[in-house]
Structure formats: C-alpha cells, structure tokens
Design a protein around this motif. Structure first.
Motif, PDB file in Angstrom:
ATOM      1  N   ARG A 142       8.210   0.149  -3.261  1.00  0.00           N
ATOM      2  CA  ARG A 142       7.320   0.312  -4.384  1.00  0.00           C
ATOM      3  C   ARG A 142       6.287   1.287  -3.685  1.00  0.00           C
ATOM      4  NH1 ARG A 142       8.397  -3.636  -8.103  1.00  0.00           N
ATOM      5  NH2 ARG A 142       9.230  -5.447  -7.269  1.00  0.00           N
ATOM      6  N   LYS A 143       5.581   2.075  -4.654  1.00  0.00           N
ATOM      7  CA  LYS A 143       4.477   2.663  -4.110  1.00  0.00           C
ATOM      8  C   LYS A 143       3.250   1.786  -4.045  1.00  0.00           C
ATOM      9  CE  LYS A 143       5.559   7.522  -4.547  1.00  0.00           C
ATOM     10  NZ  LYS A 143       5.029   8.938  -4.643  1.00  0.00           N
ATOM     11  N   GLU A 144       3.141   0.737  -5.096  1.00  0.00           N
ATOM     12  CA  GLU A 144       2.090  -0.222  -5.036  1.00  0.00           C
ATOM     13  C   GLU A 144       2.600  -1.517  -4.826  1.00  0.00           C
ATOM     14  OE1 GLU A 144       0.497   0.655  -8.851  1.00  0.00           O
ATOM     15  OE2 GLU A 144      -0.122   2.710  -8.409  1.00  0.00           O
TER      16      GLU A 144
ATOM     17  N   LEU B 226      17.406   8.361   2.473  1.00  0.00           N
ATOM     18  CA  LEU B 226      17.920   9.556   1.381  1.00  0.00           C
ATOM     19  C   LEU B 226      16.627   9.768   0.562  1.00  0.00           C
ATOM     20  CD1 LEU B 226      21.091   9.825  -0.696  1.00  0.00           C
ATOM     21  CD2 LEU B 226      18.936  10.065  -1.784  1.00  0.00           C
ATOM     22  N   ASP B 227      16.409  11.185   0.595  1.00  0.00           N
ATOM     23  CA  ASP B 227      15.341  11.852  -0.240  1.00  0.00           C
ATOM     24  C   ASP B 227      15.610  13.073  -0.724  1.00  0.00           C
ATOM     25  OD1 ASP B 227      12.937  11.632  -1.641  1.00  0.00           O
ATOM     26  OD2 ASP B 227      11.584  11.297  -0.077  1.00  0.00           O
ATOM     27  N   ASP B 228      14.642  13.689  -1.526  1.00  0.00           N
ATOM     28  CA  ASP B 228      15.066  14.968  -2.001  1.00  0.00           C
ATOM     29  C   ASP B 228      14.922  16.190  -1.178  1.00  0.00           C
ATOM     30  OD1 ASP B 228      12.334  14.266  -2.293  1.00  0.00           O
ATOM     31  OD2 ASP B 228      12.202  15.620  -4.156  1.00  0.00           O
ATOM     32  N   VAL B 229      13.597  16.461  -0.767  1.00  0.00           N
ATOM     33  CA  VAL B 229      13.403  17.219   0.321  1.00  0.00           C
ATOM     34  C   VAL B 229      12.239  16.804   1.142  1.00  0.00           C
ATOM     35  CG1 VAL B 229      13.729  19.505  -1.049  1.00  0.00           C
ATOM     36  CG2 VAL B 229      11.634  18.432  -1.147  1.00  0.00           C
TER      37      VAL B 229
ATOM     38  N   GLY C 134       7.075  16.471   5.869  1.00  0.00           N
ATOM     39  CA  GLY C 134       7.587  15.199   6.394  1.00  0.00           C
ATOM     40  C   GLY C 134       6.655  13.995   6.480  1.00  0.00           C
ATOM     41  N   THR C 135       5.829  14.028   5.698  1.00  0.00           N
ATOM     42  CA  THR C 135       4.760  12.896   5.581  1.00  0.00           C
ATOM     43  C   THR C 135       5.770  11.681   5.031  1.00  0.00           C
ATOM     44  OG1 THR C 135       3.196  14.368   5.187  1.00  0.00           O
ATOM     45  CG2 THR C 135       2.609  12.102   4.799  1.00  0.00           C
ATOM     46  N   ALA C 136       6.269  11.840   3.860  1.00  0.00           N
ATOM     47  CA  ALA C 136       7.033  10.864   2.924  1.00  0.00           C
ATOM     48  C   ALA C 136       8.043  10.120   4.039  1.00  0.00           C
ATOM     49  CB  ALA C 136       7.554  11.416   1.831  1.00  0.00           C
ATOM     50  N   VAL C 137       8.896  11.196   4.571  1.00  0.00           N
ATOM     51  CA  VAL C 137      10.167  10.645   5.358  1.00  0.00           C
ATOM     52  C   VAL C 137       9.452   9.841   6.539  1.00  0.00           C
ATOM     53  CG1 VAL C 137      11.884  11.227   6.922  1.00  0.00           C
ATOM     54  CG2 VAL C 137      11.793  12.054   4.678  1.00  0.00           C
TER      55      VAL C 137
HETATM   56  O1  LIG Z   1       7.649  16.028   3.414  1.00  0.00           O
HETATM   57  P1  LIG Z   1       6.241  15.688   2.405  1.00  0.00           P
HETATM   58  O2  LIG Z   1       5.227  16.652   2.813  1.00  0.00           O
HETATM   59  O3  LIG Z   1       5.701  14.404   2.662  1.00  0.00           O
HETATM   60  O4  LIG Z   1       6.661  16.113   0.774  1.00  0.00           O
HETATM   61  C1  LIG Z   1       8.021  15.886   0.429  1.00  0.00           C
HETATM   62  C2  LIG Z   1       8.126  14.410  -0.251  1.00  0.00           C
HETATM   63  O5  LIG Z   1       7.071  14.595  -1.224  1.00  0.00           O
HETATM   64  C3  LIG Z   1       7.503  14.309  -2.622  1.00  0.00           C
HETATM   65  O6  LIG Z   1       7.671  12.788  -2.816  1.00  0.00           O
HETATM   66  P2  LIG Z   1       6.343  11.952  -3.023  1.00  0.00           P
HETATM   67  O7  LIG Z   1       5.773  11.331  -2.097  1.00  0.00           O
HETATM   68  O8  LIG Z   1       5.358  12.976  -3.829  1.00  0.00           O
HETATM   69  O9  LIG Z   1       6.833  10.998  -4.414  1.00  0.00           O
HETATM   70  P3  LIG Z   1       7.595  11.336  -5.802  1.00  0.00           P
HETATM   71  O10 LIG Z   1       9.157  11.126  -5.352  1.00  0.00           O
HETATM   72  O11 LIG Z   1       7.067  10.188  -6.549  1.00  0.00           O
HETATM   73  O12 LIG Z   1       7.399  12.505  -6.417  1.00  0.00           O
HETATM   74  C4  LIG Z   1       9.100  14.792  -2.382  1.00  0.00           C
HETATM   75  O13 LIG Z   1       9.908  13.961  -3.436  1.00  0.00           O
HETATM   76  C5  LIG Z   1       9.550  14.153  -0.941  1.00  0.00           C
HETATM   77  O14 LIG Z   1       9.921  13.099  -0.963  1.00  0.00           O
END
Ligand SMILES: O=P(O)(O)OC[C@H]1O[C@H](OP(=O)(O)OP(=O)(O)O)[C@H](O)[C@@H]1O
Length: 227
Positions: free
Chosen positions: A109-111, A134-137, A141-144
C-alpha cells in the motif's frame, strides 16, 4: 537482426492500438526528446491485459532458462503500488495457467494502514522468501529501489526485477543505465524486460516504418546503452 517472439509482437501491436506505445516526438522528464513514448496506464482492457500478462509470464519463464544470466527460482511475485499490483496479479495467474508455475502474490500500500491487519504489505508473506519484483517501467529507478528496500525490510530476498519496457538508455552520467544500476544491487542479468528499445527498432524495421526507425536510430546513437 534478432527475431521477436510472438508475445512481444502482440504486445507492441496491442499497445499501439490504444496509444500506450506511440512513435513521434515526446519530451521526457529528463528533458530528452524521445522518438517514442510508453504509458502502461493505458493498457486497460481485457484483451490487452491478457497480452501483457502472457508476455510477462513468458518473459519470466524465458529468463529462468536464459543460458547466460538466468534468474533463479522464486516464491513470490511482488507488484509495487499502484500499477505493479494488477500487472503482478494477472501475471501470477498466467504463470499458473500457461506454465503450471504457482507462486505467491504480494504487493504494498502507498499509505500505511493503521487498523485491522495494519502495515503496508498485502498478500503472500515475503519473509524468508525469494522474491521477483514486477513493474511497468523504470525511469530513474526510484520506485524499484524502494520496492527492493521494502521487501528486504520484511525479510525477503529479491532475486530480480522484470519490467514491461527497458528504454536501454544511459543516465545523466552518460555511461550507466537505470537497469544496470539496479543490477549492481541485485547481480548481473537480474533485470529483465518483455521489450527493449532495440526490440522496438526490430519491429519498425519489419514493418518498414523507415521514418520512425531513423528517429529511433538517431536517439539510440545519442543515448543508447552501448555496453
Ligand atoms: O523509476 P522511477 O523514476 O521511480 O519511475 C518509474 C515508476 O514510477 C511510476 O510509478 P509510480 O511510483 O508513480 O506509481 P503508480 O504506479 O501509482 O503510477 C511507474 O509506474 C514506475 O513504477
């Protein structure tokens, strides 16, 4: 010219049909003018999500059989909030339906929830488990990186990352890419993708889309990861 797999072609064409993948001229967050743009949030109908999940599952199975840099077996697929959640859920199902591989699904969860079971992890426990993210892109790389930290904090071992599209471009240092930087944390060959920028170029060549191909080649010459 390397051959594209059917699931890659299917995903490219389905993504183009809903403009989740576009060729043209797009200004990125980095300030670069990119000849293509990918927005996975637009992959949102049954047929397209089916193509996406099949492609993710096939990519994972192929990555496990990779002769050079295989990803190891894993127990749990982790999809970071938000977009990673549905994509991971659908992929877990495809892994079972198409490949008879049953793994757990976990997401965050984000929160943080402060009642009921509390916390910010949902689904299969990652504690003591081998986890594939697994993620979209990835862009910066902050999210990963945050997902890796979160899984590790909960006692899981991250064995790799699979993403939908790898832009294969160097960062501001002009040398390394985000995927390579994440591999420096997880190990060589541990970041996989359904599609890479070079796959898109192969597809454009097959379709004889010369103008788009030329733009892609120019961009690759400037920003492509050459090593
Ligand atoms: O490599 P980064 O610079 O972190 O960006 C990529 C990530 O950012 C977006 O997700 P986000 O965290 O915005 O969440 P979302 O899936 O709710 O859109 C996107 O879906 C990737 O997961």
């Amino acid at each position: 010219m390397s051959e594209l797999k059917n699931y890659q072609i299917d995903l490219i064409e389905q993504a183009m049909s809903v403009e989740a993948l576009k060729f043209g001229s797009f200004t990125l967050k980095s300030g670069r003018i990119s000849p293509y743009f990918f927005n996975a949030g637009l992959l949102s109908t049954g047929n397209i999500l089916s193509a996406l999940a099949k492609a993710f599952a096939s990519t994972i199975v192929a990555a496990q059989a990779d002769a050079e840099n295989p990803i190891p077996e894993f127990d749990v697929l982790f999809g970071p909030a938000y977009k990673g959640i549905p994509f991971a859920a659908l992929t877990v199902m495809q892994l079972f339906d198409q490949h008879q591989i049953s793994v757990g699904l976990a997401y965050d969860r984000k929160e943080t929830k402060d009642h009921g079971e509390g916390g910010n992890m949902v689904g299969a426990s990652v504690t003591g488990k081998r986890v594939l993210i697994l993620d979209d892109v990835m862009t910066a790389g902050t999210a990963v990186r945050a997902a890796i930290e979160l899984v590790r904090k909960h006692g899981g071992q991250v064995i790799g990352v699979v993403q939908c599209l790898d832009r294969e471009e160097v960062g501001q240092d002009g040398v390394s890419s985000t995927a390579k930087e994440v591999e420096s944390i997880l190990g060589k060959g541990r970041v996989k993708a359904i599609l890479k920028m070079r796959d898109l170029m192969v597809w454009l060549e097959k379709k004889n889309m010369q103008d788009q191909l030329l733009q892609m080649r120019e961009y690759w010459d400037h920003y492509g990861l050459k090593q």
